[in-house]
Design an enzyme around this catalytic site. Structure first.
Site, mmCIF file in Angstrom:
data_model
loop_
_atom_site.group_PDB
_atom_site.id
_atom_site.type_symbol
_atom_site.label_atom_id
_atom_site.label_comp_id
_atom_site.label_asym_id
_atom_site.label_seq_id
_atom_site.Cartn_x
_atom_site.Cartn_y
_atom_site.Cartn_z
ATOM 1 N N SER A 52 0.814 -1.209 0.000
ATOM 2 C CA SER A 52 0.000 0.000 0.000
ATOM 3 C C SER A 52 0.849 1.260 0.000
ATOM 4 O O SER A 52 0.340 2.359 -0.164
ATOM 5 C CB SER A 52 -0.922 0.008 1.219
ATOM 6 O OG SER A 52 -1.769 -1.121 1.182
ATOM 7 N N CYS A 53 2.147 1.104 0.216
ATOM 8 C CA CYS A 53 3.048 2.246 0.115
ATOM 9 C C CYS A 53 3.076 2.732 -1.330
ATOM 10 O O CYS A 53 2.737 1.993 -2.247
ATOM 11 C CB CYS A 53 4.467 1.868 0.542
ATOM 12 S SG CYS A 53 4.693 1.727 2.327
#
Lengths: 422, 173
Positions: free
Chosen positions: B37-38
């Site tokens: 999700s970074c």
């Protein structure tokens, strides 16, 4: 003695800062690139620290005694071969004028020359760490002259140190790893602080009510139950004999958690759990282990690419029951209930499975206690890494509610259901 | 992971860990491994070849206390810090272009709300828009991890998924 997240956070910064300075100096001295690997604060029992040393590789260490703002011992430990390689590089760096006694390539023994070079390197690394800590603490730490140690067990390294923890004592250990880029030289660094000195420091750094150190000890024992439960569940469900190989309570910055995960494609099952504490729980398997599990749990031949529906469902089911066991272990000791979500399956890069969790926690905290567990099987592929990462404020509350005396009595039991693989 | 004493032209790509950002003016390759999700934010000035990569973890640094100390942690502050450092090294602000990758939503947990990945993507786009930096390309969202390699000199952002070694798993933006 009480600790809180702020105090531990400062310790963590000390360890990072120290590792950075040590790596920088090593680079300067040896003319090679160096890299700081994972830095951790571990809460480990004396027994486990000793077991860490008993992997039958010969080790070489350089240790110094500290007085002042921190009292205790700082020890740099190399694998013997690494130490020789460092010395070789160092002496080569010193140029052809340096007097080298014979061939340093594959020596059997440290002679005066190589021992003194290794001691020098170890001392520079120790000093780097200590300077980093002193900077963070804005205080003076005095260092004794370095002492060269070698051996295959923990005994020569820590045996004569009063500060070293007894088998059942939970010690706060600073652990860092520095590696040179391109060559295989790495070392570990340990700090054994004196209990009183640690207590004084914690008192100074603490900004909140905090947690009694003894409760942390209880919490660790609780995590031990969780880990055993995971191994037992795995054995019951797969028929593969498994045991807990590593079990550690770490305090790390959130960013360091994905760095620790293997850089390969992994199979995992993730959960969120809710209660006191709430948080996230991940089970990660390498692909081979995951296939082995599917073979063990699904009776018929599975001829599918990847894991298919049946494989996925078997792994999720195993994860689900392991999660129940692990969290029941916690809940029983804490005298509370902890619910967990349905399992989420993942087959992807390991780090990518961990980062959503740290992002979510990162909204409110910078550090996390990570319950690291590795379960392995004898003779068969079954490597399972368990990461339990509770919400920090929940954890602090849960710890404070913990009645340490209760822990010994608490029994953990997981319920085994029929495995649904259809 | 931070590397000390990196030599110029060294073949090893420079690792950009979570919450870090790196600016370079050479042919270095900047690499961020295992984005879930970074979000990886790559900015570059095609004229001077100066560019940088940030590996951000959260959307909103203006709302956080420690964004001064860790600008690379947040989408908005990372973009501003990258731009500033690039301009300091001689990049031309008005020529700077952006590419982004990452921001997956791997899990559907209740506590995740709308999705942690989506929030990062939205924050980065908003900040780029605000600063007038055109978004040239993106490979974002979905439910899979990515590893990115960015070469500021050419502006090439290579995105690999975990099926990585065959051609399907590699995209060049």
């Amino acid at each position: 003695m009480k600790l809180d997240v702020n105090a531990l956070g400062t310790f963590y910064r000390m360890a990072r800062e120290g590792a950075g300075i040590a790596a920088g100096r090593l680079t300067h001295m040896m003319g090679v690139e160096t890299q700081v690997g994972v830095t951790k604060l571990n809460f480990m029992r004396g027994r486990e620290i000793r077991r860490d040393f008993e992997d039958s590789t010969e080790k070489v260490g350089v240790r110094v005694k500290l007085t002042g703002a921190i009292e205790g011992y700082s020890v740099v430990v190399f694998e013997r071969e690494s130490a020789f390689r460092v010395v070789e590089t160092l002496l080569a760096e010193a140029g052809p004028d340096a007097e080298i006694d014979g061939d340093v390539g594959e020596p059997d023994e440290f002679d005066e020359m190589t021992e003194s070079a290794a001691t020098e390197v170890g001392h520079i690394i120790n000093s780097g760490f200590i300077d980093g800590w002193a900077d963070v603490l804005e205080a003076v730490i005095d260092v004794s002259t370095p002492e060269f140690v070698e051996g295959v067990s923990a005994e020569p390294f820590f045996g004569d140190i009063d500060e070293a923890p007894g088998d059942d004592d939970l010690a706060l250990l600073f652990q860092s790893r520095i590696e040179t880029v391109g060559t295989e030289v790495g070392f570990n660094h340990y700090l054994f602080p004196k209990r009183e000195s640690m207590s004084k420091l914690l008192e100074r750094l603490r900004t909140s009510e905090g947690i009694e150190y003894d409760k942390l000890d209880g919490f660790d024992r609780m995590a031990e139950r969780g880990a055993e439960e995971v191994a037992e569940t795995a054995t019951t469900l797969t028929g593969i004999d498994t045991s807990v190989e590593i079990r550690r309570l770490n305090f790390v910055s959130l960013e360091a958690i994905p760095e620790q995960v293997a850089e390969e494609k992994l199979v995992g099952v993730a959960f969120e759990f809710d209660g006191m504490p709430s948080g996230y729980l991940l089970f990660l398997f390498d692909e081979e282990s995951a296939h082995e599990i599917v073979d063990a749990m699904v009776p018929m031949e599975v001829d599918e690419d990847g894991f298919g529906e049946m494989g996925t469902s078997a792994i999720k089911e195993l994860g689900n029951i392991m999660a129940s066991g692990f969290l029941d272990g916690w809940a029983n000791v804490l005298d509370t209930t902890i619910d967990h979500s349905t399992p989420e399956f993942i087959h992807d890069m390991g780090a990518a499975a961990v980062d959503p969790v740290i992002i979510q926690l990162g909204e409110n905290q910078d550090f996390a206690f990570v319950f690291d567990t590795v379960v392995v099987a004898d003779g068969r592929e079954f490597d399972c890494e368990v990461y339990a990462i509770p919400d920090e404020s929940d954890l602090e509350r849960a710890l404070n509610n913990l009645d340490v005396d209760r822990i010994e009595d608490a029994k953990t039991t997981a319920e085994f259901q029929e495995v649904d693989t259809t | 992971m931070k590397t000390y004493g990196t030599e110029p032209g060294a073949p090893t790509p420079v690792q950009v860990g979570i919450s870090e950002l790196v600016v370079s003016d050479g042919d270095d390759t900047l690499k961020s491994y295992g984005l879930g999700s970074c979000l990886a934010i790559a900015l570059y000035d095609p004229q001077s070849g100066i560019g940088g990569l940030a590996h951000v973890m959260l959307p909103d640094g203006d709302a956080a206390d420690n964004s001064d100390r860790k600008p690379g942690k947040y989408a908005d502050t990372a973009i501003r810090a990258l731009l500033r450092r690039m301009v300091e090294q001689g990049a031309n602000y008005t020529a700077v272009e952006a590419k982004i990758a990452g921001g997956s939503d791997m899990f559907e947990f209740e506590s995740f709300g709308d999705g942690v990945g989506q929030r990062n993507i939205a924050a980065a786009k908003e900040e780029l828009e605000k600063l007038g930096v055109p978004l040239e390309a993106e490979d974002v969202g979905g439910e899979h991890g990515r590893t990115v390699e960015f070469t500021p000199g050419t502006g090439s952002l290579v995105v690999k998924t975990s099926d990585g070694d065959d051609e399907n798993g590699v995209t060049e933006l």
